[in-house]
Motif scaffolding. Sequence first.
Motif, PDB file in Angstrom:
ATOM      1  N   GLY A 114       0.811  -1.214   0.000  1.00 41.24           N
ATOM      2  CA  GLY A 114       0.000   0.000   0.000  1.00 41.24           C
ATOM      3  C   GLY A 114       0.844   1.264   0.000  1.00 41.24           C
ATOM      4  O   GLY A 114       0.523   2.228  -0.705  1.00 41.24           O
ATOM      5  N   ALA A 115       1.929   1.264   0.784  1.00 40.20           N
ATOM      6  CA  ALA A 115       2.808   2.434   0.832  1.00 40.20           C
ATOM      7  C   ALA A 115       3.443   2.680  -0.531  1.00 40.20           C
ATOM      8  O   ALA A 115       3.440   3.812  -1.036  1.00 40.20           O
ATOM      9  CB  ALA A 115       3.883   2.242   1.899  1.00 40.20           C
ATOM     10  N   LEU A 116       3.968   1.628  -1.147  1.00 41.80           N
ATOM     11  CA  LEU A 116       4.608   1.780  -2.456  1.00 41.80           C
ATOM     12  C   LEU A 116       3.600   2.203  -3.524  1.00 41.80           C
ATOM     13  O   LEU A 116       3.897   3.036  -4.385  1.00 41.80           O
ATOM     14  CB  LEU A 116       5.323   0.486  -2.849  1.00 41.80           C
ATOM     15  N   ASP A 117       2.399   1.651  -3.453  1.00 45.43           N
ATOM     16  CA  ASP A 117       1.350   2.018  -4.393  1.00 45.43           C
ATOM     17  C   ASP A 117       0.961   3.485  -4.239  1.00 45.43           C
ATOM     18  O   ASP A 117       0.815   4.207  -5.225  1.00 45.43           O
ATOM     19  CB  ASP A 117       0.139   1.111  -4.204  1.00 45.43           C
ATOM     20  N   GLU A 118       0.794   3.917  -3.014  1.00 47.01           N
ATOM     21  CA  GLU A 118       0.417   5.315  -2.738  1.00 47.01           C
ATOM     22  C   GLU A 118       1.459   6.290  -3.269  1.00 47.01           C
ATOM     23  O   GLU A 118       1.125   7.380  -3.731  1.00 47.01           O
ATOM     24  CB  GLU A 118       0.236   5.527  -1.229  1.00 47.01           C
ATOM     25  N   LEU A 119       2.716   5.890  -3.218  1.00 46.23           N
ATOM     26  CA  LEU A 119       3.801   6.748  -3.699  1.00 46.23           C
ATOM     27  C   LEU A 119       3.941   6.725  -5.222  1.00 46.23           C
ATOM     28  O   LEU A 119       4.705   7.507  -5.771  1.00 46.23           O
ATOM     29  CB  LEU A 119       5.119   6.311  -3.063  1.00 46.23           C
ATOM     30  N   GLY A 120       3.236   5.818  -5.885  1.00 44.40           N
ATOM     31  CA  GLY A 120       3.417   5.659  -7.325  1.00 44.40           C
ATOM     32  C   GLY A 120       4.812   5.134  -7.622  1.00 44.40           C
ATOM     33  O   GLY A 120       5.399   5.443  -8.658  1.00 44.40           O
ATOM     34  N   ALA A 121       5.326   4.350  -6.701  1.00 47.91           N
ATOM     35  CA  ALA A 121       6.705   3.847  -6.787  1.00 47.91           C
ATOM     36  C   ALA A 121       6.873   2.870  -7.948  1.00 47.91           C
ATOM     37  O   ALA A 121       5.927   2.179  -8.323  1.00 47.91           O
ATOM     38  CB  ALA A 121       7.084   3.149  -5.481  1.00 47.91           C
ATOM     39  N   PRO A 122       8.085   2.802  -8.472  1.00 46.03           N
ATOM     40  CA  PRO A 122       8.365   1.813  -9.518  1.00 46.03           C
ATOM     41  C   PRO A 122       8.656   0.434  -8.919  1.00 46.03           C
ATOM     42  O   PRO A 122       9.233  -0.418  -9.572  1.00 46.03           O
ATOM     43  CB  PRO A 122       9.599   2.401 -10.217  1.00 46.03           C
ATOM     44  N   TRP A 123       8.286   0.230  -7.682  1.00 52.57           N
ATOM     45  CA  TRP A 123       8.508  -1.019  -6.950  1.00 52.57           C
ATOM     46  C   TRP A 123       7.190  -1.618  -6.493  1.00 52.57           C
ATOM     47  O   TRP A 123       6.215  -0.907  -6.312  1.00 52.57           O
ATOM     48  CB  TRP A 123       9.333  -0.770  -5.683  1.00 52.57           C
ATOM     49  N   THR A 124       7.235  -2.909  -6.210  1.00 56.50           N
ATOM     50  CA  THR A 124       6.130  -3.559  -5.510  1.00 56.50           C
ATOM     51  C   THR A 124       6.707  -4.571  -4.537  1.00 56.50           C
ATOM     52  O   THR A 124       7.757  -5.162  -4.792  1.00 56.50           O
ATOM     53  CB  THR A 124       5.147  -4.240  -6.500  1.00 56.50           C
ATOM     54  N   ALA A 125       6.040  -4.730  -3.408  1.00 51.22           N
ATOM     55  CA  ALA A 125       6.448  -5.734  -2.428  1.00 51.22           C
ATOM     56  C   ALA A 125       5.858  -7.065  -2.889  1.00 51.22           C
ATOM     57  O   ALA A 125       4.644  -7.231  -2.920  1.00 51.22           O
ATOM     58  CB  ALA A 125       5.955  -5.359  -1.042  1.00 51.22           C
ATOM     59  N   ARG A 126       6.715  -7.990  -3.282  1.00 55.14           N
ATOM     60  CA  ARG A 126       6.271  -9.275  -3.847  1.00 55.14           C
ATOM     61  C   ARG A 126       5.988 -10.325  -2.772  1.00 55.14           C
ATOM     62  O   ARG A 126       5.065 -11.112  -2.902  1.00 55.14           O
ATOM     63  CB  ARG A 126       7.329  -9.827  -4.796  1.00 55.14           C
ATOM     64  N   SER A 127       6.842 -10.367  -1.739  1.00 55.57           N
ATOM     65  CA  SER A 127       6.673 -11.418  -0.739  1.00 55.57           C
ATOM     66  C   SER A 127       7.314 -10.999   0.575  1.00 55.57           C
ATOM     67  O   SER A 127       8.111 -10.055   0.626  1.00 55.57           O
ATOM     68  CB  SER A 127       7.317 -12.723  -1.225  1.00 55.57           C
ATOM     69  N   LEU A 128       6.952 -11.719   1.610  1.00 53.42           N
ATOM     70  CA  LEU A 128       7.539 -11.523   2.933  1.00 53.42           C
ATOM     71  C   LEU A 128       7.843 -12.897   3.505  1.00 53.42           C
ATOM     72  O   LEU A 128       6.935 -13.727   3.635  1.00 53.42           O
ATOM     73  CB  LEU A 128       6.577 -10.756   3.848  1.00 53.42           C
ATOM     74  N   GLU A 129       9.094 -13.130   3.784  1.00 49.19           N
ATOM     75  CA  GLU A 129       9.522 -14.402   4.370  1.00 49.19           C
ATOM     76  C   GLU A 129       9.661 -14.211   5.877  1.00 49.19           C
ATOM     77  O   GLU A 129      10.597 -13.559   6.334  1.00 49.19           O
ATOM     78  CB  GLU A 129      10.853 -14.833   3.769  1.00 49.19           C
ATOM     79  N   PRO A 130       8.726 -14.763   6.644  1.00 56.02           N
ATOM     80  CA  PRO A 130       8.763 -14.543   8.089  1.00 56.02           C
ATOM     81  C   PRO A 130       9.816 -15.410   8.786  1.00 56.02           C
ATOM     82  O   PRO A 130      10.045 -16.559   8.402  1.00 56.02           O
ATOM     83  CB  PRO A 130       7.361 -14.920   8.546  1.00 56.02           C
ATOM     84  N   PHE A 131      10.449 -14.820   9.767  1.00 55.96           N
ATOM     85  CA  PHE A 131      11.345 -15.521  10.690  1.00 55.96           C
ATOM     86  C   PHE A 131      12.349 -16.426   9.984  1.00 55.96           C
ATOM     87  O   PHE A 131      12.491 -17.594  10.318  1.00 55.96           O
ATOM     88  CB  PHE A 131      10.536 -16.294  11.729  1.00 55.96           C
ATOM     89  N   VAL A 132      13.080 -15.862   9.013  1.00 55.86           N
ATOM     90  CA  VAL A 132      14.152 -16.629   8.362  1.00 55.86           C
ATOM     91  C   VAL A 132      15.305 -16.838   9.329  1.00 55.86           C
ATOM     92  O   VAL A 132      16.140 -17.715   9.136  1.00 55.86           O
ATOM     93  CB  VAL A 132      14.641 -15.966   7.053  1.00 55.86           C
ATOM     94  N   ALA A 133      15.355 -16.042  10.366  1.00 54.17           N
ATOM     95  CA  ALA A 133      16.253 -16.193  11.515  1.00 54.17           C
ATOM     96  C   ALA A 133      15.442 -15.697  12.711  1.00 54.17           C
ATOM     97  O   ALA A 133      14.402 -15.052  12.522  1.00 54.17           O
ATOM     98  CB  ALA A 133      17.524 -15.363  11.320  1.00 54.17           C
ATOM     99  N   PRO A 134      15.873 -15.987  13.919  1.00 53.58           N
ATOM    100  CA  PRO A 134      15.049 -15.598  15.079  1.00 53.58           C
ATOM    101  C   PRO A 134      14.631 -14.121  15.114  1.00 53.58           C
ATOM    102  O   PRO A 134      13.540 -13.804  15.535  1.00 53.58           O
ATOM    103  CB  PRO A 134      15.939 -15.952  16.270  1.00 53.58           C
ATOM    104  N   SER A 135      15.485 -13.247  14.631  1.00 57.78           N
ATOM    105  CA  SER A 135      15.138 -11.818  14.626  1.00 57.78           C
ATOM    106  C   SER A 135      15.232 -11.232  13.232  1.00 57.78           C
ATOM    107  O   SER A 135      15.719 -10.116  13.049  1.00 57.78           O
ATOM    108  CB  SER A 135      16.073 -11.050  15.569  1.00 57.78           C
ATOM    109  N   LEU A 136      14.769 -11.970  12.243  1.00 57.08           N
ATOM    110  CA  LEU A 136      14.862 -11.466  10.861  1.00 57.08           C
ATOM    111  C   LEU A 136      13.731 -12.005   9.999  1.00 57.08           C
ATOM    112  O   LEU A 136      13.530 -13.206   9.901  1.00 57.08           O
ATOM    113  CB  LEU A 136      16.205 -11.863  10.236  1.00 57.08           C
ATOM    114  N   CYS A 137      13.026 -11.054   9.379  1.00 59.09           N
ATOM    115  CA  CYS A 137      12.089 -11.362   8.310  1.00 59.09           C
ATOM    116  C   CYS A 137      12.609 -10.641   7.077  1.00 59.09           C
ATOM    117  O   CYS A 137      13.273  -9.613   7.200  1.00 59.09           O
ATOM    118  CB  CYS A 137      10.682 -10.876   8.651  1.00 59.09           C
ATOM    119  N   VAL A 138      12.330 -11.169   5.890  1.00 59.93           N
ATOM    120  CA  VAL A 138      12.851 -10.573   4.663  1.00 59.93           C
ATOM    121  C   VAL A 138      11.705 -10.308   3.687  1.00 59.93           C
ATOM    122  O   VAL A 138      10.986 -11.226   3.310  1.00 59.93           O
ATOM    123  CB  VAL A 138      13.916 -11.478   4.007  1.00 59.93           C
TER     124      VAL A 138
END
Length: 145
Positions: A114-138
């Motif tokens: 939603g943030a990227l869309d609102e900005l008209g950004a040339p990006w999109t968030a494709r995916s979110l990988e939760p907890f790939v490490a204890p304190s890291l999501c990507v």
Amino acid sequence: PEADEPGGGSRSYALLAEMLTGLVSSLGGADEPATAAGRAWGRHLVERDVPSRPASADESLDRLTRLLDDVGFRPQVVPADDGVAVHLHHCPFREVATAHTDVVCAIHLGLMQGALDELGAPWTARSLEPFVAPSLCVARIAAAG
């Protein structure tokens, strides 16, 4: 209990968050409604400059990371082959997210979309990988279109 008020009583936002995410999760097929809710909040919360002018690639990533930092994710943008990865070093909703990953992470992905869309950004968030490490999501951010 999170905060006491004069005269007794306390607040328990963590319990409310657990109840609501549990309810959404129990409904089945929660991913799309949770992502849509995140998109709406992302559009609402992102810092905008000139609404009629789309943000540049760098500008939009800066604003996205500021939003994520304000929420408490401690983001770090890392170059990737297909765009960028945003490393989220702290989940401000960790306790609820570990119990209801489907709902909470869908909201977070939608927030970025939603943030990227609102900005008209040339990006999109494709995916979110939760907890790939204890304190890291990507989060994977790629060129839009």
